[in-house]
Design a protein around this motif. Structure first.
Motif, PDB file in Angstrom:
ATOM      1  N   GLN A  88      17.509 -13.781   0.234  1.00 48.36           N
ATOM      2  CA  GLN A  88      18.150 -14.840  -0.637  1.00 48.36           C
ATOM      3  C   GLN A  88      18.883 -14.057  -1.821  1.00 48.36           C
ATOM      4  OE1 GLN A  88      15.088 -17.624  -1.899  1.00 48.36           O
ATOM      5  NE2 GLN A  88      15.344 -19.021  -0.067  1.00 48.36           N
ATOM      6  N   MET A  89      18.465 -13.186  -2.573  1.00 48.44           N
ATOM      7  CA  MET A  89      18.829 -12.453  -3.552  1.00 48.44           C
ATOM      8  C   MET A  89      19.835 -11.246  -2.976  1.00 48.44           C
ATOM      9  SD  MET A  89      18.614 -14.394  -6.147  1.00 48.44           S
ATOM     10  CE  MET A  89      18.911 -13.352  -7.313  1.00 48.44           C
ATOM     11  N   GLY A  90      19.427 -10.603  -2.002  1.00 42.73           N
ATOM     12  CA  GLY A  90      20.150  -9.591  -1.336  1.00 42.73           C
ATOM     13  C   GLY A  90      19.534  -8.214  -1.738  1.00 42.73           C
ATOM     14  N   GLY A  91      18.658  -8.143  -2.488  1.00 45.50           N
ATOM     15  CA  GLY A  91      17.841  -7.118  -3.085  1.00 45.50           C
ATOM     16  C   GLY A  91      16.678  -6.739  -2.265  1.00 45.50           C
ATOM     17  N   VAL A  92      15.985  -5.651  -2.947  1.00 42.66           N
ATOM     18  CA  VAL A  92      14.824  -5.255  -2.274  1.00 42.66           C
ATOM     19  C   VAL A  92      13.792  -5.059  -3.165  1.00 42.66           C
ATOM     20  CG1 VAL A  92      13.969  -2.906  -1.157  1.00 42.66           C
ATOM     21  CG2 VAL A  92      16.317  -3.492  -0.760  1.00 42.66           C
ATOM     22  N   ASP A  93      12.560  -5.501  -2.735  1.00 43.28           N
ATOM     23  CA  ASP A  93      11.437  -5.629  -3.546  1.00 43.28           C
ATOM     24  C   ASP A  93      10.583  -4.453  -3.316  1.00 43.28           C
ATOM     25  OD1 ASP A  93       9.264  -6.379  -4.947  1.00 43.28           O
ATOM     26  OD2 ASP A  93       8.648  -7.906  -3.932  1.00 43.28           O
ATOM     27  N   SER A  94      10.617  -3.533  -4.316  1.00 47.53           N
ATOM     28  CA  SER A  94      10.049  -2.449  -3.913  1.00 47.53           C
ATOM     29  C   SER A  94       8.635  -2.236  -4.632  1.00 47.53           C
ATOM     30  CB  SER A  94      10.621  -0.882  -4.230  1.00 47.53           C
ATOM     31  OG  SER A  94      11.229  -0.762  -5.621  1.00 47.53           O
ATOM     32  N   SER A  95       8.463  -3.265  -5.289  1.00 38.11           N
ATOM     33  CA  SER A  95       6.869  -3.287  -5.911  1.00 38.11           C
ATOM     34  C   SER A  95       5.805  -3.442  -4.999  1.00 38.11           C
ATOM     35  CB  SER A  95       7.105  -4.362  -7.118  1.00 38.11           C
ATOM     36  OG  SER A  95       7.191  -5.792  -6.413  1.00 38.11           O
ATOM     37  N   GLN A  96       6.185  -4.144  -3.996  1.00 33.68           N
ATOM     38  CA  GLN A  96       4.859  -4.427  -3.043  1.00 33.68           C
ATOM     39  C   GLN A  96       4.387  -3.035  -2.458  1.00 33.68           C
ATOM     40  OE1 GLN A  96       3.323  -7.282  -2.565  1.00 33.68           O
ATOM     41  NE2 GLN A  96       4.514  -8.247  -4.119  1.00 33.68           N
ATOM     42  N   GLN A  97       5.311  -2.421  -1.643  1.00 31.38           N
ATOM     43  CA  GLN A  97       4.934  -1.210  -1.035  1.00 31.38           C
ATOM     44  C   GLN A  97       5.976  -0.060  -0.943  1.00 31.38           C
ATOM     45  OE1 GLN A  97       4.475  -3.227   2.810  1.00 31.38           O
ATOM     46  NE2 GLN A  97       4.084  -1.009   3.631  1.00 31.38           N
ATOM     47  N   GLU A  98       5.937   0.955  -0.991  1.00 33.25           N
ATOM     48  CA  GLU A  98       6.924   2.055  -1.002  1.00 33.25           C
ATOM     49  C   GLU A  98       7.435   2.186   0.468  1.00 33.25           C
ATOM     50  OE1 GLU A  98       6.558   5.754  -3.044  1.00 33.25           O
ATOM     51  OE2 GLU A  98       5.432   5.065  -4.275  1.00 33.25           O
ATOM     52  N   SER A  99       8.613   2.541   0.973  1.00 31.28           N
ATOM     53  CA  SER A  99       9.083   2.837   2.223  1.00 31.28           C
ATOM     54  C   SER A  99       8.168   4.329   2.710  1.00 31.28           C
ATOM     55  CB  SER A  99      10.333   3.121   2.250  1.00 31.28           C
ATOM     56  OG  SER A  99      11.222   3.571   3.300  1.00 31.28           O
ATOM     57  N   ASN A 100       8.002   4.136   4.048  1.00 30.21           N
ATOM     58  CA  ASN A 100       7.361   5.337   4.615  1.00 30.21           C
ATOM     59  C   ASN A 100       8.359   6.206   4.885  1.00 30.21           C
ATOM     60  OD1 ASN A 100       4.897   4.367   4.453  1.00 30.21           O
ATOM     61  ND2 ASN A 100       5.060   3.055   6.450  1.00 30.21           N
ATOM     62  N   PHE A 101       9.829   5.907   4.948  1.00 28.15           N
ATOM     63  CA  PHE A 101      10.729   7.005   5.507  1.00 28.15           C
ATOM     64  C   PHE A 101      10.924   7.919   4.549  1.00 28.15           C
ATOM     65  CE2 PHE A 101      12.096   2.826   7.400  1.00 28.15           C
ATOM     66  CZ  PHE A 101      11.967   3.267   9.037  1.00 28.15           C
ATOM     67  N   MET A 102      11.272   9.323   4.579  1.00 28.26           N
ATOM     68  CA  MET A 102      11.330  10.254   3.803  1.00 28.26           C
ATOM     69  C   MET A 102      12.980  10.273   3.209  1.00 28.26           C
ATOM     70  SD  MET A 102       9.872  12.604   2.170  1.00 28.26           S
ATOM     71  CE  MET A 102       8.258  12.610   3.113  1.00 28.26           C
ATOM     72  N   ASN A 103      12.894  10.714   2.131  1.00 23.28           N
ATOM     73  CA  ASN A 103      14.369  10.823   1.568  1.00 23.28           C
ATOM     74  C   ASN A 103      14.266  11.971   0.476  1.00 23.28           C
ATOM     75  OD1 ASN A 103      13.577   9.993  -0.883  1.00 23.28           O
ATOM     76  ND2 ASN A 103      14.070   7.850  -0.072  1.00 23.28           N
ATOM     77  N   LYS A 104      15.408  12.593   0.241  1.00 21.12           N
ATOM     78  CA  LYS A 104      15.674  13.818  -0.546  1.00 21.12           C
ATOM     79  C   LYS A 104      15.011  13.577  -1.819  1.00 21.12           C
ATOM     80  CE  LYS A 104      19.102  16.243  -0.296  1.00 21.12           C
ATOM     81  NZ  LYS A 104      20.320  17.086  -0.245  1.00 21.12           N
ATOM     82  N   LYS A 105      14.955  12.558  -2.693  1.00 24.87           N
ATOM     83  CA  LYS A 105      14.534  12.049  -3.908  1.00 24.87           C
ATOM     84  C   LYS A 105      12.878  11.970  -3.776  1.00 24.87           C
ATOM     85  CE  LYS A 105      14.564   8.629  -7.347  1.00 24.87           C
ATOM     86  NZ  LYS A 105      15.041   7.493  -8.123  1.00 24.87           N
ATOM     87  N   LYS A 106      12.169  11.323  -2.698  1.00 26.99           N
ATOM     88  CA  LYS A 106      11.059  11.215  -2.355  1.00 26.99           C
ATOM     89  C   LYS A 106      10.276  12.731  -2.242  1.00 26.99           C
ATOM     90  CE  LYS A 106       7.620   8.768   0.601  1.00 26.99           C
ATOM     91  NZ  LYS A 106       7.146   7.780   1.443  1.00 26.99           N
ATOM     92  N   PHE A 107      10.729  13.451  -1.237  1.00 24.89           N
ATOM     93  CA  PHE A 107      10.348  14.710  -0.918  1.00 24.89           C
ATOM     94  C   PHE A 107      10.497  15.667  -2.140  1.00 24.89           C
ATOM     95  CE2 PHE A 107      10.772  18.939   1.021  1.00 24.89           C
ATOM     96  CZ  PHE A 107       9.522  18.988   1.990  1.00 24.89           C
TER      97      PHE A 107
END
Length: 90
Positions: free
Chosen positions: A6-25
């Motif tokens: 509905q808002m077009g956003g992402v709720d990252s407070s519930q759980q983190e993505s399992n996908f690896m990215n440069k920032k996370k690594f």
């Protein structure tokens, strides 16, 4: 990760993505170097093992700052000559 359609956003407070990215690594590498007192080279290998990542595939996740620290370690250990550098990660 929960997507709010509905808002077009992402709720990252519930759980983190399992996908690896440069920032996370990069954060994982820096945290591991600090907490486990490992070298940057050893930390990258350790994280690859822990996260079932191929070492050959992880180069796209290595930030320039981490690459420079690995180069410095390699030169210090005489794995690289002082004028050499690692290939680009792009």
């Amino acid at each position: 990760m929960k997507v709010d359609f509905q808002m077009g956003g992402v709720d990252s407070s519930q759980q983190e993505s399992n996908f690896m990215n440069k920032k996370k690594f990069t954060k994982m590498v820096e945290d591991c170097v600090r907490t486990k007192s490992m070298s940057y080279m050893d930390t990258v290998v350790y994280l690859c093992d822990e996260n079932n990542l191929e070492i050959e595939d992880v180069k796209k996740y290595i930030a320039i700052s981490i690459k420079e620290k690995i180069e410095f370690e390699a030169m210090k250990l005489n794995f690289l000559q002082k004028s050499e550098s690692l290939p680009n990660t792009k």
